[in-house]
Scaffold this motif. Structure first.
Motif, PDB file in Angstrom:
ATOM      1  N   ASP A 132      31.704  59.639  61.278  1.00 29.18           N
ATOM      2  CA  ASP A 132      30.638  58.679  61.068  1.00 29.18           C
ATOM      3  C   ASP A 132      31.249  57.373  60.557  1.00 29.18           C
ATOM      4  O   ASP A 132      32.040  57.389  59.611  1.00 29.18           O
ATOM      5  CB  ASP A 132      29.638  59.228  60.050  1.00 29.18           C
ATOM      6  CG  ASP A 132      28.469  58.296  59.834  1.00 29.18           C
ATOM      7  OD1 ASP A 132      28.622  57.331  59.050  1.00 29.18           O
ATOM      8  OD2 ASP A 132      27.414  58.533  60.434  1.00 29.18           O
ATOM      9  N   PRO A 133      30.925  56.219  61.140  1.00 26.89           N
ATOM     10  CA  PRO A 133      31.576  54.962  60.756  1.00 26.89           C
ATOM     11  C   PRO A 133      31.296  54.540  59.326  1.00 26.89           C
ATOM     12  O   PRO A 133      32.082  53.796  58.731  1.00 26.89           O
ATOM     13  CB  PRO A 133      31.017  53.951  61.764  1.00 26.89           C
ATOM     14  CG  PRO A 133      29.743  54.555  62.264  1.00 26.89           C
ATOM     15  CD  PRO A 133      29.970  56.028  62.249  1.00 26.89           C
ATOM     16  N   VAL A 134      30.187  55.012  58.747  1.00 29.50           N
ATOM     17  CA  VAL A 134      29.897  54.685  57.352  1.00 29.50           C
ATOM     18  C   VAL A 134      30.625  55.634  56.407  1.00 29.50           C
ATOM     19  O   VAL A 134      31.232  55.221  55.420  1.00 29.50           O
ATOM     20  CB  VAL A 134      28.376  54.735  57.082  1.00 29.50           C
ATOM     21  CG1 VAL A 134      28.081  54.504  55.604  1.00 29.50           C
ATOM     22  CG2 VAL A 134      27.658  53.682  57.930  1.00 29.50           C
ATOM     23  N   LEU A 135      30.600  56.928  56.730  1.00 27.71           N
ATOM     24  CA  LEU A 135      31.256  57.918  55.876  1.00 27.71           C
ATOM     25  C   LEU A 135      32.769  57.870  55.973  1.00 27.71           C
ATOM     26  O   LEU A 135      33.465  58.142  54.997  1.00 27.71           O
ATOM     27  CB  LEU A 135      30.782  59.328  56.248  1.00 27.71           C
ATOM     28  CG  LEU A 135      29.305  59.644  56.041  1.00 27.71           C
ATOM     29  CD1 LEU A 135      28.993  61.034  56.571  1.00 27.71           C
ATOM     30  CD2 LEU A 135      28.928  59.539  54.572  1.00 27.71           C
ATOM     31  N   PRO A 150      35.196  55.191  57.465  1.00 34.67           N
ATOM     32  CA  PRO A 150      35.783  54.012  58.113  1.00 34.67           C
ATOM     33  C   PRO A 150      37.304  54.071  58.038  1.00 34.67           C
ATOM     34  O   PRO A 150      37.864  54.408  56.983  1.00 34.67           O
ATOM     35  CB  PRO A 150      35.242  52.850  57.277  1.00 34.67           C
ATOM     36  CG  PRO A 150      34.998  53.444  55.930  1.00 34.67           C
ATOM     37  CD  PRO A 150      34.555  54.850  56.179  1.00 34.67           C
ATOM     38  N   ASP A 199      41.990  49.683  61.815  1.00 31.08           N
ATOM     39  CA  ASP A 199      41.391  49.870  63.130  1.00 31.08           C
ATOM     40  C   ASP A 199      42.426  49.805  64.246  1.00 31.08           C
ATOM     41  O   ASP A 199      42.262  50.429  65.290  1.00 31.08           O
ATOM     42  CB  ASP A 199      40.313  48.809  63.377  1.00 31.08           C
ATOM     43  CG  ASP A 199      38.973  49.221  62.787  1.00 31.08           C
ATOM     44  OD1 ASP A 199      38.678  50.423  62.784  1.00 31.08           O
ATOM     45  OD2 ASP A 199      38.240  48.337  62.319  1.00 31.08           O
ATOM     46  N   ARG A 259      36.904  55.137  68.462  1.00 25.92           N
ATOM     47  CA  ARG A 259      36.011  55.629  67.414  1.00 25.92           C
ATOM     48  C   ARG A 259      34.760  56.156  68.107  1.00 25.92           C
ATOM     49  O   ARG A 259      33.973  55.399  68.657  1.00 25.92           O
ATOM     50  CB  ARG A 259      35.667  54.511  66.442  1.00 25.92           C
ATOM     51  CG  ARG A 259      36.857  53.984  65.673  1.00 25.92           C
ATOM     52  CD  ARG A 259      36.464  52.911  64.685  1.00 25.92           C
ATOM     53  NE  ARG A 259      35.503  53.406  63.703  1.00 25.92           N
ATOM     54  CZ  ARG A 259      35.037  52.684  62.700  1.00 25.92           C
ATOM     55  NH1 ARG A 259      35.441  51.436  62.549  1.00 25.92           N
ATOM     56  NH2 ARG A 259      34.181  53.202  61.858  1.00 25.92           N
ATOM     57  N   GLY A 297      32.366  58.260  66.699  1.00 22.90           N
ATOM     58  CA  GLY A 297      31.300  58.790  65.866  1.00 22.90           C
ATOM     59  C   GLY A 297      31.485  60.285  65.679  1.00 22.90           C
ATOM     60  O   GLY A 297      32.304  60.929  66.352  1.00 22.90           O
ATOM     61  N   THR A 357      28.921  65.274  56.749  1.00 13.40           N
ATOM     62  CA  THR A 357      28.091  64.562  57.716  1.00 13.40           C
ATOM     63  C   THR A 357      26.702  65.180  57.808  1.00 13.40           C
ATOM     64  O   THR A 357      25.697  64.473  57.874  1.00 13.40           O
ATOM     65  CB  THR A 357      28.762  64.572  59.100  1.00 13.40           C
ATOM     66  OG1 THR A 357      30.057  63.968  58.997  1.00 13.40           O
ATOM     67  CG2 THR A 357      27.927  63.806  60.116  1.00 13.40           C
ATOM     68  N   ALA A 417      24.673  64.183  54.796  1.00  5.05           N
ATOM     69  CA  ALA A 417      24.303  62.766  54.878  1.00  5.05           C
ATOM     70  C   ALA A 417      23.183  62.551  55.881  1.00  5.05           C
ATOM     71  O   ALA A 417      22.241  61.789  55.631  1.00  5.05           O
ATOM     72  CB  ALA A 417      25.525  61.927  55.252  1.00  5.05           C
ATOM     73  N   ARG A 418      23.270  63.213  57.027  1.00  3.18           N
ATOM     74  CA  ARG A 418      22.220  63.086  58.031  1.00  3.18           C
ATOM     75  C   ARG A 418      20.893  63.640  57.533  1.00  3.18           C
ATOM     76  O   ARG A 418      19.830  63.178  57.949  1.00  3.18           O
ATOM     77  CB  ARG A 418      22.644  63.793  59.317  1.00  3.18           C
ATOM     78  CG  ARG A 418      23.730  63.053  60.104  1.00  3.18           C
ATOM     79  CD  ARG A 418      24.410  63.954  61.113  1.00  3.18           C
ATOM     80  NE  ARG A 418      23.500  64.464  62.117  1.00  3.18           N
ATOM     81  CZ  ARG A 418      23.312  63.932  63.329  1.00  3.18           C
ATOM     82  NH1 ARG A 418      23.984  62.840  63.676  1.00  3.18           N
ATOM     83  NH2 ARG A 418      22.483  64.484  64.188  1.00  3.18           N
TER      84      ARG A 418
END
Length: 253
Positions: free
Chosen positions: A122-125, A127, A131, A137, A139, A237, A240-241
């Protein structure tokens, strides 16, 4: 094609048998023996190997034997850099390659991680720190779980306030430490659902506490007050979801 023996079946057996203390080489050799033949056979009908977790011990060699590309995928940015590859796992992997008449790998780090590994987080959980070092990436990889919760779990959930879930997944945690965490939660008057996990956690006092085996965490987590867990990518994840508060307990506690 399924592997002939699950990772759990020998990981748990060797970890819980007190008389068996495996070296890193023995551990890697066991994993190679449990997975390589199936990986190589399956790869014959594939265009590319996408390997995650400890399948990278065999993925590069299997892809090389078949003659197709290999790409490493990680579920957390912290796994982008294999640690101690050459000295710790290199000898076992190169010994296996020698048995297949393949040349030894000089740069084990590059061999295991492949060029610019993919990040399936997950890009928020999760990063990435850099890069430029990530090939793609995608997800988080989440398959919908449609299994119903068992009648026992449903009855427990309906019997009072939302409980706290405690589970450590595939981590072979010390049971005494885990039970200290569980009893601390119960000491605050909270009900608890304990995920047995690979450590085989259980409770002797079942008042306001239920131990469960494998179950649908996607269905369970929205109905608990908090998730206390080992910080695995999938559990993190899923919690969080679900929008549920979560607390990570280090696996070496």
């Amino acid at each position: 094609m399924p592997f002939p023996r699950s990772w759990r079946s020998w990981q748990v057996a060797e970890t819980t048998a007190r008389e068996v203390v495996l070296s890193v080489s023995d551990h890697v050799n066991n994993h190679i023996a449990a997975t390589f033949d199936t990986m190589a056979q399956t790869a014959q009908d594939a265009d590319v190997v996408l390997a995650t977790g400890m399948l990278h011990f065999v993925a590069g060699t299997a892809a090389e034997v078949v003659g197709i590309p290999n790409q490493f995928v990680v579920f957390s940015p912290s796994l982008l850099e294999p640690q101690g590859s050459q000295s710790r796992v290199g000898p076992a992997i190169n010994a296996h390659r020698a048995s297949l008449a393949l040349p030894a790998v000089d740069d084990m780090r590059a061999f295991l991680r492949t060029n610019r590994p993919w990040l399936a987080a997950d890009p928020v959980l999760g990063p990435p720190q850099n890069d430029a070092d990530v090939g793609a990436r995608t997800g988080a990889w989440i398959l919908p779980d449609t299994r119903p919760l068992s009648p026992e779990v449903e009855a427990f959930l309906d019997a009072g306030d939302p409980p706290v879930y405690v589970g450590f997944g595939s981590m072979i945690v010390e049971k005494d430490a885990a039970m200290t965490t569980i009893e601390a939660i119960r000491g605050h008057g909270r009900r608890v659902i304990v995920g047995r996990g690979w450590a085989g956690l259980d409770v002797t006092d079942h008042r306001n506490c239920l131990a469960v085996g494998d179950c649908n965490l996607q269905a369970l987590f929205p109905r608990v007050a908090c998730v206390v867990h080992h910080g695995g990518a999938g559990t993190t994840t899923t919690a969080a979801r679900a929008g549920t508060p979560q607390v990570v307990v280090p696996a070496d506690r």
